[in-house]
Design a protein around this motif. Structure first.
Motif, PDB file in Angstrom:
ATOM      1  N   ARG A 113      46.014  39.371  54.176  1.00  0.00           N
ATOM      2  CA  ARG A 113      46.918  38.661  53.238  1.00  0.00           C
ATOM      3  C   ARG A 113      45.906  37.604  52.501  1.00  0.00           C
ATOM      4  O   ARG A 113      46.202  37.438  51.375  1.00  0.00           O
ATOM      5  CB  ARG A 113      48.077  38.152  53.842  1.00  0.00           C
ATOM      6  CG  ARG A 113      49.181  37.539  53.094  1.00  0.00           C
ATOM      7  CD  ARG A 113      50.365  37.103  54.080  1.00  0.00           C
ATOM      8  NE  ARG A 113      50.230  36.943  55.249  1.00  0.00           N
ATOM      9  CZ  ARG A 113      50.694  37.665  56.283  1.00  0.00           C
ATOM     10  NH1 ARG A 113      51.961  38.585  55.761  1.00  0.00           N
ATOM     11  NH2 ARG A 113      50.604  37.634  57.598  1.00  0.00           N
ATOM     12  N   SER A 114      45.186  36.946  53.326  1.00  0.00           N
ATOM     13  CA  SER A 114      44.262  35.855  52.843  1.00  0.00           C
ATOM     14  C   SER A 114      43.037  36.170  53.416  1.00  0.00           C
ATOM     15  O   SER A 114      42.748  36.874  54.142  1.00  0.00           O
ATOM     16  CB  SER A 114      45.059  34.400  53.237  1.00  0.00           C
ATOM     17  OG  SER A 114      44.998  34.297  54.584  1.00  0.00           O
ATOM     18  N   GLY A 115      42.154  35.636  52.305  1.00  0.00           N
ATOM     19  CA  GLY A 115      40.675  35.675  52.916  1.00  0.00           C
ATOM     20  C   GLY A 115      39.977  37.273  52.677  1.00  0.00           C
ATOM     21  O   GLY A 115      38.596  37.290  52.756  1.00  0.00           O
TER      22      GLY A 115
ATOM     23  N   LEU B 275      51.338  41.104  46.208  1.00  0.00           N
ATOM     24  CA  LEU B 275      50.389  41.582  47.078  1.00  0.00           C
ATOM     25  C   LEU B 275      49.793  40.790  47.778  1.00  0.00           C
ATOM     26  O   LEU B 275      49.378  41.055  49.069  1.00  0.00           O
ATOM     27  CB  LEU B 275      49.460  42.712  46.578  1.00  0.00           C
ATOM     28  CG  LEU B 275      50.141  43.953  45.815  1.00  0.00           C
ATOM     29  CD1 LEU B 275      48.822  44.791  45.425  1.00  0.00           C
ATOM     30  CD2 LEU B 275      50.940  44.685  46.807  1.00  0.00           C
ATOM     31  N   SER B 276      49.455  39.599  47.297  1.00  0.00           N
ATOM     32  CA  SER B 276      48.953  38.599  48.159  1.00  0.00           C
ATOM     33  C   SER B 276      49.779  37.972  49.432  1.00  0.00           C
ATOM     34  O   SER B 276      49.264  37.375  50.307  1.00  0.00           O
ATOM     35  CB  SER B 276      48.378  37.224  47.154  1.00  0.00           C
ATOM     36  OG  SER B 276      49.767  36.924  46.427  1.00  0.00           O
ATOM     37  N   SER B 277      50.859  38.384  49.416  1.00  0.00           N
ATOM     38  CA  SER B 277      51.859  37.830  50.452  1.00  0.00           C
ATOM     39  C   SER B 277      51.873  38.800  51.640  1.00  0.00           C
ATOM     40  O   SER B 277      52.690  38.711  52.666  1.00  0.00           O
ATOM     41  CB  SER B 277      53.482  37.754  49.929  1.00  0.00           C
ATOM     42  OG  SER B 277      53.270  36.803  48.757  1.00  0.00           O
TER      43      SER B 277
ATOM     44  N   ALA C  67      46.369  46.913  44.058  1.00  0.00           N
ATOM     45  CA  ALA C  67      45.225  47.142  45.148  1.00  0.00           C
ATOM     46  C   ALA C  67      44.428  48.644  44.796  1.00  0.00           C
ATOM     47  O   ALA C  67      45.155  49.581  43.944  1.00  0.00           O
ATOM     48  CB  ALA C  67      46.015  47.096  46.372  1.00  0.00           C
ATOM     49  N   TYR C  68      43.458  48.563  45.010  1.00  0.00           N
ATOM     50  CA  TYR C  68      42.434  49.814  44.889  1.00  0.00           C
ATOM     51  C   TYR C  68      41.715  50.105  46.137  1.00  0.00           C
ATOM     52  O   TYR C  68      41.582  49.515  46.744  1.00  0.00           O
ATOM     53  CB  TYR C  68      41.367  49.345  43.692  1.00  0.00           C
ATOM     54  CG  TYR C  68      42.092  48.918  42.528  1.00  0.00           C
ATOM     55  CD1 TYR C  68      42.178  47.383  42.300  1.00  0.00           C
ATOM     56  CD2 TYR C  68      42.458  49.751  41.555  1.00  0.00           C
ATOM     57  CE1 TYR C  68      42.530  47.034  41.220  1.00  0.00           C
ATOM     58  CE2 TYR C  68      43.050  49.192  40.290  1.00  0.00           C
ATOM     59  CZ  TYR C  68      43.031  47.796  40.230  1.00  0.00           C
ATOM     60  OH  TYR C  68      43.711  46.768  38.910  1.00  0.00           O
TER      61      TYR C  68
ATOM     62  N   SER D 256      40.154  46.869  47.372  1.00  0.00           N
ATOM     63  CA  SER D 256      40.132  45.814  46.810  1.00  0.00           C
ATOM     64  C   SER D 256      41.369  45.274  46.310  1.00  0.00           C
ATOM     65  O   SER D 256      42.117  46.243  46.400  1.00  0.00           O
ATOM     66  CB  SER D 256      38.840  45.710  45.877  1.00  0.00           C
ATOM     67  OG  SER D 256      39.370  46.666  44.823  1.00  0.00           O
ATOM     68  N   ARG D 257      41.493  44.105  46.000  1.00  0.00           N
ATOM     69  CA  ARG D 257      42.780  43.610  45.353  1.00  0.00           C
ATOM     70  C   ARG D 257      42.831  42.876  44.253  1.00  0.00           C
ATOM     71  O   ARG D 257      41.875  41.920  44.335  1.00  0.00           O
ATOM     72  CB  ARG D 257      43.603  42.876  46.661  1.00  0.00           C
ATOM     73  CG  ARG D 257      45.194  42.589  46.233  1.00  0.00           C
ATOM     74  CD  ARG D 257      45.755  41.956  47.328  1.00  0.00           C
ATOM     75  NE  ARG D 257      45.288  40.564  47.353  1.00  0.00           N
ATOM     76  CZ  ARG D 257      45.259  39.490  48.488  1.00  0.00           C
ATOM     77  NH1 ARG D 257      45.893  40.061  49.508  1.00  0.00           N
ATOM     78  NH2 ARG D 257      44.907  38.367  48.260  1.00  0.00           N
ATOM     79  N   ASP D 258      43.526  42.841  43.180  1.00  0.00           N
ATOM     80  CA  ASP D 258      43.387  42.312  42.035  1.00  0.00           C
ATOM     81  C   ASP D 258      44.692  41.246  41.896  1.00  0.00           C
ATOM     82  O   ASP D 258      45.760  42.164  41.497  1.00  0.00           O
ATOM     83  CB  ASP D 258      43.217  43.120  40.747  1.00  0.00           C
ATOM     84  CG  ASP D 258      42.894  42.308  39.388  1.00  0.00           C
ATOM     85  OD1 ASP D 258      43.622  41.140  39.310  1.00  0.00           O
ATOM     86  OD2 ASP D 258      42.286  42.738  38.321  1.00  0.00           O
TER      87      ASP D 258
END
Length: 121
Positions: A52-54, A28-30, A78-79, A70-72
């Motif tokens: 994607r970042s930040g 997911l970070s991509s 993701a939530y 939010s994202r873990d």
């Protein structure tokens, strides 16, 4: 990337729900992550995005500070934390992923199957 939502249900006005979006086949970070919703008989609409970042988030005006995206990365999940739910929030909620783009449905190429949220008055 394959996305699966969970956490929907039937709640009363003023209650809270947390939707989850778990991913496989990609990180997911991509991606730019999005939450959208589609009330019965209406068009799918933007709820929130997560960069994607930040970790910057953007919300639709109707959220009015009630939802948190939010994202873990450790769980690749993701939530969407939804507080003070209103009957007008009743819809099928979808998470989505995009390589580029903004807050529009057409920007997102990967979608989950959706999860129903029903808020009674």
């Amino acid at each position: 990337v394959h996305l699966v939502e969970s956490g929907g249900g039937l709640v009363q006005a003023g209650d809270s729900l947390t939707l989850s979006c778990s991913a496989s086949g990609g990180f997911l970070s991509s991606y730019i992550m999005g939450w959208f919703r589609q009330p019965a008989g209406k068009e799918r609409e933007f709820v929130a995005t997560y960069t994607r970042s930040g970790g910057r988030t953007y919300y639709a005006n109707f959220v009015k500070g009630r939802f948190t995206f939010s994202r873990d990365d450790g769980k690749n999940t993701a939530y969407l934390q939804m507080n003070r739910l209103e009957p007008e929030d009743t819809a099928v909620y979808y998470c989505a992923a995009a390589r580029e783009g903004g807050n529009f449905v057409q920007d997102f190429g990967s979608w989950g199957q959706g999860t129903q949220v029903t808020v009674s008055s």
